[in-house]
Write a protein that holds these residues in place. Structure first.
Motif, mmCIF file in Angstrom:
data_model
loop_
_atom_site.group_PDB
_atom_site.id
_atom_site.type_symbol
_atom_site.label_atom_id
_atom_site.label_comp_id
_atom_site.label_asym_id
_atom_site.label_seq_id
_atom_site.Cartn_x
_atom_site.Cartn_y
_atom_site.Cartn_z
ATOM 1 N N PRO A 23 0.797 -1.231 0.000
ATOM 2 C CA PRO A 23 0.000 0.000 0.000
ATOM 3 C C PRO A 23 0.829 1.281 0.000
ATOM 4 C CG PRO A 23 -0.096 -1.083 2.140
ATOM 5 C CD PRO A 23 0.537 -2.052 1.206
ATOM 6 N N TRP A 24 1.948 1.289 0.752
ATOM 7 C CA TRP A 24 2.761 2.499 0.782
ATOM 8 C C TRP A 24 3.390 2.776 -0.572
ATOM 9 C CZ3 TRP A 24 2.038 5.881 4.319
ATOM 10 C CH2 TRP A 24 1.640 5.498 5.596
ATOM 11 N N ARG A 25 3.785 1.733 -1.260
ATOM 12 C CA ARG A 25 4.359 1.897 -2.594
ATOM 13 C C ARG A 25 3.335 2.495 -3.550
ATOM 14 N NH1 ARG A 25 7.966 -0.369 -6.323
ATOM 15 N NH2 ARG A 25 7.030 -0.937 -8.317
ATOM 16 N N ARG A 26 2.109 2.025 -3.477
ATOM 17 C CA ARG A 26 1.056 2.517 -4.377
ATOM 18 C C ARG A 26 0.678 3.964 -4.036
ATOM 19 N NH1 ARG A 26 0.108 -1.930 -7.126
ATOM 20 N NH2 ARG A 26 0.552 -3.900 -6.056
ATOM 21 N N LEU A 85 8.741 0.534 -0.315
ATOM 22 C CA LEU A 85 8.542 1.142 -1.629
ATOM 23 C C LEU A 85 9.071 0.292 -2.769
ATOM 24 C CD1 LEU A 85 9.563 4.839 -0.827
ATOM 25 C CD2 LEU A 85 7.265 3.844 -0.817
ATOM 26 N N ALA A 86 9.977 -0.633 -2.470
ATOM 27 C CA ALA A 86 10.590 -1.439 -3.525
ATOM 28 C C ALA A 86 9.648 -2.544 -3.988
ATOM 29 C CB ALA A 86 11.901 -2.042 -3.033
ATOM 30 N N SER A 87 9.957 -3.090 -5.165
ATOM 31 C CA SER A 87 9.185 -4.176 -5.748
ATOM 32 C C SER A 87 10.123 -5.347 -6.044
ATOM 33 C CB SER A 87 8.512 -3.703 -7.041
ATOM 34 O OG SER A 87 7.962 -4.795 -7.758
ATOM 35 N N PRO A 88 9.640 -6.584 -5.954
ATOM 36 C CA PRO A 88 10.513 -7.728 -6.225
ATOM 37 C C PRO A 88 11.211 -7.672 -7.583
ATOM 38 C CG PRO A 88 8.492 -8.472 -5.199
ATOM 39 C CD PRO A 88 8.310 -7.003 -5.481
ATOM 40 N N ARG A 89 10.531 -7.141 -8.593
ATOM 41 C CA ARG A 89 11.127 -7.120 -9.934
ATOM 42 C C ARG A 89 12.350 -6.203 -10.010
ATOM 43 N NH1 ARG A 89 6.363 -3.782 -13.161
ATOM 44 N NH2 ARG A 89 6.395 -1.924 -11.855
ATOM 45 N N GLU A 90 12.497 -5.307 -9.024
ATOM 46 C CA GLU A 90 13.618 -4.378 -9.043
ATOM 47 C C GLU A 90 14.922 -5.027 -8.589
ATOM 48 O OE1 GLU A 90 12.045 -1.329 -6.555
ATOM 49 O OE2 GLU A 90 10.877 -0.404 -8.152
ATOM 50 N N ALA A 91 14.836 -6.256 -8.093
ATOM 51 C CA ALA A 91 16.050 -6.936 -7.627
ATOM 52 C C ALA A 91 17.023 -7.190 -8.776
ATOM 53 C CB ALA A 91 15.689 -8.267 -6.964
ATOM 54 N N GLY A 92 16.500 -7.379 -9.977
ATOM 55 C CA GLY A 92 17.368 -7.659 -11.109
ATOM 56 C C GLY A 92 17.171 -6.726 -12.273
ATOM 57 N N GLY A 93 16.554 -5.577 -12.052
ATOM 58 C CA GLY A 93 16.297 -4.641 -13.143
ATOM 59 C C GLY A 93 16.150 -3.224 -12.637
ATOM 60 N N LEU A 125 -2.916 7.400 -10.926
ATOM 61 C CA LEU A 125 -4.107 7.034 -10.160
ATOM 62 C C LEU A 125 -4.668 5.658 -10.510
ATOM 63 C CD1 LEU A 125 -5.968 10.487 -10.213
ATOM 64 C CD2 LEU A 125 -4.453 9.558 -8.450
ATOM 65 N N ALA A 126 -4.829 5.379 -11.781
ATOM 66 C CA ALA A 126 -5.489 4.140 -12.181
ATOM 67 C C ALA A 126 -4.615 2.913 -11.961
ATOM 68 C CB ALA A 126 -5.913 4.228 -13.650
ATOM 69 N N ASP A 127 -3.326 3.047 -12.242
ATOM 70 C CA ASP A 127 -2.438 1.885 -12.121
ATOM 71 C C ASP A 127 -2.331 1.379 -10.682
ATOM 72 O OD1 ASP A 127 -0.661 -0.034 -13.239
ATOM 73 O OD2 ASP A 127 1.042 1.146 -12.557
ATOM 74 N N PRO A 128 -2.037 2.234 -9.687
ATOM 75 C CA PRO A 128 -1.969 1.713 -8.316
ATOM 76 C C PRO A 128 -3.323 1.247 -7.780
ATOM 77 C CG PRO A 128 -1.681 4.100 -8.335
ATOM 78 C CD PRO A 128 -1.604 3.644 -9.757
ATOM 79 N N ALA A 129 -4.403 1.905 -8.207
ATOM 80 C CA ALA A 129 -5.730 1.478 -7.763
ATOM 81 C C ALA A 129 -6.032 0.074 -8.272
ATOM 82 C CB ALA A 129 -6.795 2.456 -8.258
ATOM 83 N N ALA A 130 -5.691 -0.175 -9.537
ATOM 84 C CA ALA A 130 -5.918 -1.501 -10.116
ATOM 85 C C ALA A 130 -5.082 -2.557 -9.413
ATOM 86 C CB ALA A 130 -5.579 -1.472 -11.607
ATOM 87 N N GLY A 131 -3.833 -2.225 -9.125
ATOM 88 C CA GLY A 131 -2.969 -3.174 -8.440
ATOM 89 C C GLY A 131 -3.464 -3.495 -7.038
ATOM 90 N N PHE A 132 -3.923 -2.484 -6.330
ATOM 91 C CA PHE A 132 -4.411 -2.690 -4.967
ATOM 92 C C PHE A 132 -5.650 -3.582 -4.959
ATOM 93 C CE2 PHE A 132 -6.978 -1.552 -1.282
ATOM 94 C CZ PHE A 132 -6.056 -1.707 -0.251
ATOM 95 N N VAL A 133 -6.624 -3.263 -5.815
ATOM 96 C CA VAL A 133 -7.856 -4.058 -5.863
ATOM 97 C C VAL A 133 -7.571 -5.460 -6.363
ATOM 98 C CG1 VAL A 133 -10.103 -4.277 -7.010
ATOM 99 C CG2 VAL A 133 -9.365 -2.058 -6.122
#
Length: 207
Positions: A23-26, A85-93, A125-133
């Protein structure tokens, strides 16, 4: 995401802590985009000046990512410092913030300011809302996400775009962009979504 070296168990553990709804990342994602759009709408800064300034910040982020990815200790430090704030995909990219800023800069350079700001705000707005839901309540799979997340994206994007375009154009743009967002692109959504929205607004006929 580039696989994490199996011997780096400490990094793997740190990355696992960033999985989930985030949630904090979004919230951070949304706040950055809203702040940027408000700044570009209110401050007396030309589009190209803004692109140059943001491009300078982007260059720094790319450099930081390159150094971080080349140094396992710094990569672990990154995930320790930005665990919320980090995302798993950022570990290698590249970090999502780097892709985010690249999408913003390219959209500002290619499209008129009005359309570009609309694209940035939809991403914010739309991207984090979609990810959260989708992560919280999504049940039915659709492309890379869920039906629930995609519908949320379309609704939030439509309401956002009503400030930029007639409702028919806003609706068409929201629906198409929601489907694009769920397509398994090899590129990051933060890069793809802003120019997609801007292009649709620019080329779709008005009322």
């Amino acid at each position: 995401m580039t696989p994490i070296p199996s011997r780096d168990s400490r990094l793997s553990e740190l990355v696992r802590r960033t999985e989930g709804v985030q949630p904090w990342r979004r919230a951070f994602h949304a706040a950055n985009g809203v702040f940027l759009v408000l700044a570009l709408k209110t401050l007396p800064i030309g589009t190209w000046t803004a692109a140059v300034l943001l491009g300078t910040v982007l260059s720094v982020l790319v450099l930081v990512d390159g150094v971080r990815l080349a140094n396992p200790s710094l990569n672990r430090l990154f995930f320790q410092a930005f665990s919320h704030l980090a995302s798993p995909r950022e570990a290698g990219g590249l970090a999502s913030s780097t892709w985010y800023l690249l999408g913003v800069v390219l959209t500002l350079m290619i499209f008129p300011r009005h359309e570009a700001l609309a694209g940035i705000l939809v991403l914010a707005l739309a991207d984090p809302a979609a990810g959260f839901v989708g992560r919280s309540w999504g049940k039915r799979r659709l492309g890379t996400g869920t039906v629930e997340g995609t519908l949320t994206f379309a609704v939030v994007a439509f309401l956002t775009l009503l400030a930029f375009a007639p409702w028919r154009v806003a609706l068409a743009t929201a629906v198409v962009t929601a489907l694009v967002e769920r397509t398994p692109w090899s590129l990051d959504d933060n890069l793809v979504l802003p120019p997609t929205v801007a292009a649709l607004l620019y080329f779709l006929p008005g009322p």
